[in-house]
Each structure stands twice: as structure tokens, then as C-alpha cells.
Design a protein around this motif. Structure first.
Motif: not given
Length: 286
Positions: A225-231
Motif C-alpha cells: 500500500f504505497p504511502g500508507m506507512k507515512e499515513r
């Protein structure tokens, strides 16, 4: 995989881990947490080769029967079970000595042992616990890559229902921004209602992360899920408990639907039911 000769097998609460480590690859697995003190890679499963022998020694010494349990740390029906058959052997011992048994799994492989599950339940008590996290089959294969899909587990629950084996579902974890939707919740509940599960364990709509499990989870988020970690980091920081922003509303729906369909949904009541060997009154489901 590696084998060990264990010194003991039963915990003070009569639980046992036949295997230590897992190959199911669930991205949210709490058992990867550093607090559990694994001294080997989690995917290098430790097989307690003498588990059945230790269990038989323990059961021979017991003067009173009780519920035995497995699966709280490692799913007992990982693929290695096909080779080592430790679950099968411990079920045979419970059946022979008249003990009750409960197990937690995400695998339809549990149906291999349906004959023993039925025999144990006739003589004492047997409860199969099954984890369901998402109704979405594609999402299931992403976040739980090496287990039976939700639909396969649902099929197993119906087979157990028809065989007279009581079941409990664990509706956990619910991953914020991923499966914390009303559609998913109602989809899983519909499966539970149709399968006539006895109870559903739910700790609210969210998940927990600790050192070790957080690292693995975030690594998989980056890949899937690209970008999900940062979210997640922006929203939760390093918190242990990560609640869905829709937790209150979804939890209310959960309890209302369980109440409407006669499904146990008080965790303390469910855990008392799982620990108690003597049959207890079962709620009317329909």
C-alpha cells in the motif's frame, strides 16, 4: 524449520504452543513482537518434536479434566502440520483421556481432524476458533498471504456447524484505512450469522503494534500500500493501540448486530465459555 526437544508443553492456563514461529505471513502478526523473545527468525519455525509425549505425561498426572488450548501464538495448522501431525496427535490424546479442547486457526485444514473434534465434543467439549478480518478475498490474499482465504474459512465454519462443533470468530485486527469500513464489517458479520457462530471476539475497530511487529507491518505496508506507512506514522506515531477513526460507530453496529442474532459478544463471557469444560447453556441463535 528446526526441531527441538521441549522441557514442558502445558502453560499454567493449559495452553500449548506446538510450533513456535509461523509461515502464514500475515502482515499484522503480533507474535512477531520483540517481547516474546524469539531467538530464531520468525519464519524458521521451531517444531516441538516431543510435544505429544510431554502432553500425555501431563494428562496422565491430572486428577481433574480441563480445557486444553493451542494457537494463541502460532497457528497450529501451518503447512508443517501435514508432516509432523502434532495437532492431530494432541487431539487424539485429549480424546483418549477425556479432556476438552479449543484451538485458534485461520486454516480450513482444521477439517482434516473433524472426526476427532466431533469425538472430543461428544465426550467433553470442543470449540474451534477462527479469525476473520476481511470479506474481500483480494485484500485477504494481500494481508494474509499464506492462509485459507476468508471464503474458505467461512466454508470450514459451516462444515463445523453442520457437524455440531461450536465455533467462535475473532474479528481482529481491523486495520485503519484498510478494512475499517461498514461494508467489510457487515460482510464478516453476515458470514458469522450464516455459520451460526457461538460468539465473536472483538476488541474494537483497530489494531496494536509493538517493537518487532511494527517493523514488519510497516515494511509490508510499503510494498503493498504505497504511502500508507507515512499515513500511519502521521496519524498514530509510535502508539501501541491504533483505533479506527470510525471506531465508535462501527463498534456500535457490531454489538447491535450480535445482540440481534443471539451471538455472544462480551469478551469476558466468551473467554469464560472457552475456559469452562462443563457444558454451559448455549444462547439461542435463531
Amino acid at each position: 524449520m528446526h526441531t527441538v526437544e521441549a522441557r514442558t508443553i502445558l502453560s499454567p492456563q493449559n495452553g500449548m504452543n506446538l510450533y513456535r514461529g509461523c509461515t502464514h505471513g500475515c502482515i499484522y502478526c503480533d507474535s512477531r513482537s520483540a517481547c516474546y523473545g524469539f531467538d530464531h527468525p520468525f519464519d524458521d519455525v521451531e517444531v516441538k518434536a516431543n510435544a505429544a509425549e510431554l502432553l500425555e505425561q501431563a494428562l496422565r498426572r491430572r486428577r481433574t479434566r480441563c480445557m486444553l488450548g493451542t494457537g494463541s501464538m502460532t497457528d497450529p495448522y501451518i503447512p508443517l502440520e501435514e508432516e509432523f501431525r502434532l495437532v492431530r496427535r494432541t487431539l487424539e490424546l485429549a480424546d483418549r483421556y477425556g479432556f476438552g479442547f479449543t484451538l485458534i486457526t485461520k486454516s480450513a485444514r482444521v477439517l482434516r481432524d473433524l472426526d476427532l473434534l466431533r469425538s472430543i465434543h461428544r465426550k467433553a467439549k470442543c470449540v474451534v476458533q477462527m479469525t476473520l478480518t476481511t470479506r474481500d478475498e483480494a485484500l485477504c490474499r494481500r494481508i494474509e498471504p499464506n492462509v485459507s482465504t476468508t471464503r474458505e474459512r467461512f466454508g470450514a465454519l459451516k462444515t463445523l456447524r453442520d457437524a455440531g462443533i461450536p465455533t467462535v470468530v475473532w474479528l481482529t485486527p481491523v486495520l485503519p484505512f484498510i478494512n475499517d469500513t461498514e461494508e467489510n464489517l457487515r460482510g464478516v458479520l453476515d458470514y458469522c450469522i450464516e455459520a451460526r457462530v457461538r460468539g465473536i471476539v472483538c476488541f474494537g475497530m483497530g489494531m496494536t503494534l509493538r517493537e518487532g511487529s511494527r517493523d514488519y507491518f510497516y515494511d509490508r505496508l510499503d510494498r503493498l500500500f504505497p504511502g500508507m506507512k507515512e499515513r500511519y506514522i502521521r496519524t498514530f506515531g509510535n502508539r501501541y493501540a491504533l483505533a479506527s477513526s470510525d471506531n465508535e460507530r462501527l463498534t456500535a453496529i457490531f454489538h447491535a448486530e450480535c445482540e440481534r442474532h443471539g451471538i455472544m459478544h462480551d469478551n469476558r463471557q466468551i473467554f469464560d465459555y472457552l475456559r469452562t469444560l462443563e457444558p454451559t447453556p448455549h444462547p439461542t441463535l435463531f
